[in-house]
Design an enzyme around this catalytic site. Structure first.
Site, PDB file in Angstrom:
ATOM      1  CD  GLN A 196      21.466  52.674  86.802  1.00 34.43           C
ATOM      2  OE1 GLN A 196      22.267  51.996  87.438  1.00 34.43           O
ATOM      3  NE2 GLN A 196      21.192  52.432  85.535  1.00 34.43           N
ATOM      4  CB  THR A 197      22.887  57.656  83.939  1.00 30.95           C
ATOM      5  OG1 THR A 197      22.408  57.999  82.642  1.00 30.95           O
ATOM      6  CG2 THR A 197      24.389  57.841  83.971  1.00 30.95           C
ATOM      7  CG  HIS A 205      20.601  64.043  82.795  1.00 28.92           C
ATOM      8  ND1 HIS A 205      20.667  64.342  81.456  1.00 28.92           N
ATOM      9  CD2 HIS A 205      19.634  63.125  82.933  1.00 28.92           C
ATOM     10  CE1 HIS A 205      19.771  63.627  80.815  1.00 28.92           C
ATOM     11  NE2 HIS A 205      19.126  62.874  81.682  1.00 28.92           N
ATOM     12  N   GLY A 290      14.275  58.057  89.607  1.00 24.94           N
ATOM     13  CA  GLY A 290      13.335  58.929  88.902  1.00 24.94           C
ATOM     14  C   GLY A 290      12.095  58.186  88.460  1.00 24.94           C
ATOM     15  NE  ARG A 291       7.629  60.198  83.725  1.00 27.16           N
ATOM     16  CZ  ARG A 291       6.552  60.481  82.998  1.00 27.16           C
ATOM     17  NH1 ARG A 291       5.576  61.155  83.506  1.00 27.16           N
ATOM     18  NH2 ARG A 291       6.461  60.084  81.760  1.00 27.16           N
ATOM     19  CG  ASP A 292       8.617  55.490  83.446  1.00 26.11           C
ATOM     20  OD1 ASP A 292       7.777  54.821  84.052  1.00 26.11           O
ATOM     21  OD2 ASP A 292       8.337  56.377  82.622  1.00 26.11           O
ATOM     22  CG  HIS A 293      15.382  53.482  88.509  1.00 28.27           C
ATOM     23  ND1 HIS A 293      16.308  54.474  88.762  1.00 28.27           N
ATOM     24  CD2 HIS A 293      16.050  52.318  88.557  1.00 28.27           C
ATOM     25  CE1 HIS A 293      17.488  53.916  88.964  1.00 28.27           C
ATOM     26  NE2 HIS A 293      17.362  52.607  88.848  1.00 28.27           N
ATOM     27  CB  ALA A 294      15.779  50.049  85.519  1.00 28.42           C
ATOM     28  NE  ARG A 450      14.897  27.665  53.675  1.00 33.82           N
ATOM     29  CZ  ARG A 450      14.609  27.933  52.396  1.00 33.82           C
ATOM     30  NH1 ARG A 450      14.898  29.117  51.900  1.00 33.82           N
ATOM     31  NH2 ARG A 450      14.061  27.025  51.623  1.00 33.82           N
ATOM     32  CB  ILE A 476      14.790  33.771  50.493  1.00 32.02           C
ATOM     33  CG1 ILE A 476      15.011  33.430  49.020  1.00 32.02           C
ATOM     34  CG2 ILE A 476      13.324  33.546  50.867  1.00 32.02           C
ATOM     35  CD1 ILE A 476      14.705  31.993  48.654  1.00 32.02           C
ATOM     36  CB  ALA A 477      15.949  36.870  54.919  1.00 34.96           C
TER      37      ALA A 477
HETATM   38  S1  PPS Z   1      17.771  31.825  52.423  1.00 33.97           S
HETATM   39  O1  PPS Z   1      16.517  31.119  52.767  1.00 33.97           O
HETATM   40  O2  PPS Z   1      17.630  33.261  52.667  1.00 33.97           O
HETATM   41  O3  PPS Z   1      18.918  31.255  53.117  1.00 33.97           O
HETATM   42  O4  PPS Z   1      17.965  31.617  50.854  1.00 33.97           O
HETATM   43  P1  PPS Z   1      19.068  32.318  49.944  1.00 33.97           P
HETATM   44  O5  PPS Z   1      20.412  32.218  50.556  1.00 33.97           O
HETATM   45  O6  PPS Z   1      18.601  33.680  49.586  1.00 33.97           O
HETATM   46  O7  PPS Z   1      19.116  31.409  48.692  1.00 33.97           O
HETATM   47  C1  PPS Z   1      18.097  31.441  47.797  1.00 33.97           C
HETATM   48  C2  PPS Z   1      18.578  31.063  46.417  1.00 33.97           C
HETATM   49  O8  PPS Z   1      18.878  29.690  46.380  1.00 33.97           O
HETATM   50  C3  PPS Z   1      18.158  29.035  45.332  1.00 33.97           C
HETATM   51  N1  PPS Z   1      17.476  27.885  45.956  1.00 33.97           N
HETATM   52  C4  PPS Z   1      16.431  27.910  46.815  1.00 33.97           C
HETATM   53  N2  PPS Z   1      15.667  28.893  47.290  1.00 33.97           N
HETATM   54  C5  PPS Z   1      14.681  28.590  48.157  1.00 33.97           C
HETATM   55  N3  PPS Z   1      14.399  27.334  48.560  1.00 33.97           N
HETATM   56  C6  PPS Z   1      15.147  26.301  48.120  1.00 33.97           C
HETATM   57  N4  PPS Z   1      14.890  25.068  48.537  1.00 33.97           N
HETATM   58  C7  PPS Z   1      16.206  26.575  47.211  1.00 33.97           C
HETATM   59  N5  PPS Z   1      17.120  25.795  46.585  1.00 33.97           N
HETATM   60  C8  PPS Z   1      17.888  26.609  45.840  1.00 33.97           C
HETATM   61  C9  PPS Z   1      17.295  30.065  44.674  1.00 33.97           C
HETATM   62  O9  PPS Z   1      17.902  30.282  43.427  1.00 33.97           O
HETATM   63  C10 PPS Z   1      17.416  31.326  45.498  1.00 33.97           C
HETATM   64  O10 PPS Z   1      17.818  32.458  44.750  1.00 33.97           O
HETATM   65  P2  PPS Z   1      16.854  33.694  44.460  1.00 33.97           P
HETATM   66  O11 PPS Z   1      17.771  34.792  44.003  1.00 33.97           O
HETATM   67  O12 PPS Z   1      16.157  34.060  45.760  1.00 33.97           O
HETATM   68  O13 PPS Z   1      15.916  33.243  43.425  1.00 33.97           O
END
Ligand code: PPS
Length: 570
Positions: A196-197, A205, A290-294, A450, A476-477
């Site tokens: 198995q691999t 091997h 072997g050692r640590d299979h899966a 978001r 922003i994420a």
């Molecule tokens: S996210 O959370 O990652 O989906 O946001 P993003 O797509 O990066 O969008 C951020 C830009 O939208 C504007 N904006 C806001 N930001 C944060 N919170 C709220 N409520 C909001 N409303 C509008 C803002 O200009 C962000 O742009 P940046 O370039 O980050 O300043």
């Protein structure tokens, strides 16, 4: 026919309907509620239907499930270590009842099977993780899958096969258990040891499989998993081309290669038992472990989830019941003076031993460094290099995250220009505002929206990365889990470099270039990141840049230096 006896003396299942039964069920299924199977469910159903999971004849019902989780046995006492369950959404389960049938479809909507419901229940998935994998730690890929990806309701019941899945790749290497057994019979192979691999195979091997076969006087079946393996593994297309190259180096007529569309769980000891049962169904008499299979790697405290030899111990305990003999996998090392691989415990005093660890091998591949022919055949390395070029030729995503006004876009733009000046890369900028105008114009700023926005950016970036380009993202994420999802998606096909633009909130607010912070403070803009909405600070980004007292040019330069040190540019 004795050659169709599956483990525990049961028959090898073939759950596909034939003739009028098939046509009648196909017609009835038009009115059944339809469930689109996930990639894991597709793998599981394929192996349930073709008999690889015999004696199971469908997804587990509640009683079998409970007993499998607690003592690795079905309700009737038959050994079965892994819960094979059909998880569905609450919305789909709502209104369904035992006795009813459902249609199971693949990703294109093609009807693959129907299932007559015996049970519907809501399991405690964390408890399942603890019982089956011995942990609730999300670092265990199967626990993470259970808690974060699988659906909350389980449906159990017998399957009726309609159409077997069509695999367009490596058709000549795909065999059902019955086909495999027929092939062994035709070849006159009576003793078969399976290997198995989920990784490429190198010379060590080859030597260990060859020795294992010789030791038990058996033929060898190289039986790699091509369904779902551990995130980050080398794709199966590349691996299979490597196995094909390696096959030429075994003595003729001794060795066969066949692909197993299994969705692994990385369940260590239980998984070893499961693998052995499956190989028994494919007609093998011996199985290399072997050692640590899966093994799932280390837990959150950086400790291994299972003992190195737990899998071997558990299989030895149950091998008679399964009817397959375990062949322990020997750690092989290269002895320079003998120009040969030998088991580590057979090295004589004073002999010079050489080894290249998995980590070192990946580093050499990534950096385009030499990989010596004693370690791996040049044809195998050539295949690997075709799809895994050194980092400076791979695509990557540069993912900026940080508060609004932190300087993400400015730095991202500066980096883009610098990369374009270098000239050998195709660069795409997915800036937060730009994405919201084009890809996500209907979305707002709730957590759900978001996340959707970030996953869309991740999807586009992963396509660019996979095809060798550079994607620069600057949203922003704010949520760690979503960023991790994007990382996972992208690293499957190239590099991912996270840059946290860590400008403090006070500074962003003071700058307030777009006047949004003032509006957020005044309550005019709701759910504003940092003010009335969370930002989860990245724990271990590849780079953290604070823009206070730093020009955009200097910040961009730091990013470029980081990319150089990681090997993405040179
Ligand atoms: S996210 O959370 O990652 O989906 O946001 P993003 O797509 O990066 O969008 C951020 C830009 O939208 C504007 N904006 C806001 N930001 C944060 N919170 C709220 N409520 C909001 N409303 C509008 C803002 O200009 C962000 O742009 P940046 O370039 O980050 O300043």
């Amino acid at each position: 026919m004795p050659d169709l006896i599956a483990p525990h003396g049961g028959r090898l299942n073939d759950l596909y309907l034939q003739g009028t039964e098939l046509e009648d069920e196909r017609t009835r299924a038009r009115d059944y509620p339809s469930w689109d199977m996930s990639p894991r469910q597709l793998c599981d159903s394929e192996l349930l239907l073709n008999g690889a999971f015999s004696p199971l004849s469908g997804f587990l019902g509640k009683d079998d499930y409970e007993r499998v989780c607690t003592d690795m046995r079905l309700g009737d006492g038959t050994l079965w270590p892994m819960p094979i369950t059909l998880d569905v959404s609450e919305a789909f389960a709502d209104g369904l009842e035992p006795g009813q049938s459902i249609a199971l479809r693949d990703l294109e909507g093609v009807l693959r099977a129907t299932l007559e419901i015996s049970d519907i229940w809501t399991p405690d998935r964390e408890l399942e993780g603890e019982r089956v994998y011995g942990t609730r730690d999300l670092k265990h890929p199967a626990v993470d899958y259970l808690v974060n990806r699988s659906n909350p309701v389980y449906i159990g019941g017998k399957l009726k096969g309609i159409d077997a899945p069509v695999h367009y790749d490596f058709k000549h290497l795909r065999d059902t258990p019955a086909e495999m057994r027929a092939r062994f019979k035709k070849l006159g192979w009576r003793k078969i040891v399976a290997f198995q691999t989920r990784n490429p195979m190198h010379r060590a091997h080859q030597e260990l499989t060859f020795r294992a076969a010789r030791e038990v006087e058996a033929n060898l079946l190289i039986h790699p998993v091509v369904g779902l393996t551990k995130p980050g593994d080398i794709d199966h297309f590349t691996r299979v081309r490597c196995y094909e190259q390696l096959l030429d180096h075994y003595p003729e007529q001794t060795t066969a290669l066949s692909l197993l569309p299994l969705a692994m769980r990385m369940g260590g000891p239980r998984e070893a038992l499961w693998h052995a049962l499956i190989r028994k169904n494919y007609g093998c008499t011996h199985f290399i472990v072997g050692r640590d299979h899966a093994g799932p790697g280390n837990d959150s405290n950086d400790e291994p989830f299972y003992g190195h030899y737990d899998a071997q111990d558990l299989l030895v305990e149950h091998q008679d019941e399964i009817g397959i003999e375990m062949v322990p996998f020997k750690m092989m090392v290269y002895v320079q003076d003998r120009a040969q691989f030998v088991p580590a415990d057979e090295v004589r005093e004073g002999e010079v031993v050489m080894n290249i660890s998995g980590t070192e091998f990946r580093r050499r591949l990534q950096e385009g460094l030499e990989i010596p022919p004693w370690f791996s055949y040049p044809e195998v390395i050539k295949e690997l290099r075709r799809t895994h070029p050194p980092r400076h030729k791979q695509g990557f995503t540069l993912f900026f995250t940080g508060l609004s006004g932190s300087g993400k876009s400015t730095i991202a733009n500066a980096v883009m220009v610098k990369l374009m000046e270098m000239g050998d890369r195709q660069v795409t900028l997915l800036d937060g505002d730009v994405v919201r105008k084009n890809l996500s114009s209907e979305l707002g700023f709730s957590k759900e929206h978001r996340d959707l926005n970030i996953l869309r950016i991740g999807f586009v970036a992963s396509e660019i990365t996979k095809n060798g380009g550079v994607a620069i993202c600057a949203p922003i994420a704010p949520y760690a889990r979503t960023r991790a999802q994007v990382r996972e998606l992208i690293t499957a096909g190239g590099g991912f470099v996270e840059v946290h633009v860590a400008t403090p909130l006070e500074v962003c607010e003071e700058r307030d270039r777009k006047g949004l912070y003032a509006k957020a403070r005044a309550g005019i803009i709701k759910e504003f990141t940092g003010i009335s909405d969370p930002y989860e600070v990245p724990e271990s980004p590849e780079l953290r840049v604070d823009t206070v007292g730093v020009t955009p040019d200097q910040a961009a330069h730091r990013v470029i230096v980081k990319l150089e040190s990681l090997g993405y540019i040179r």
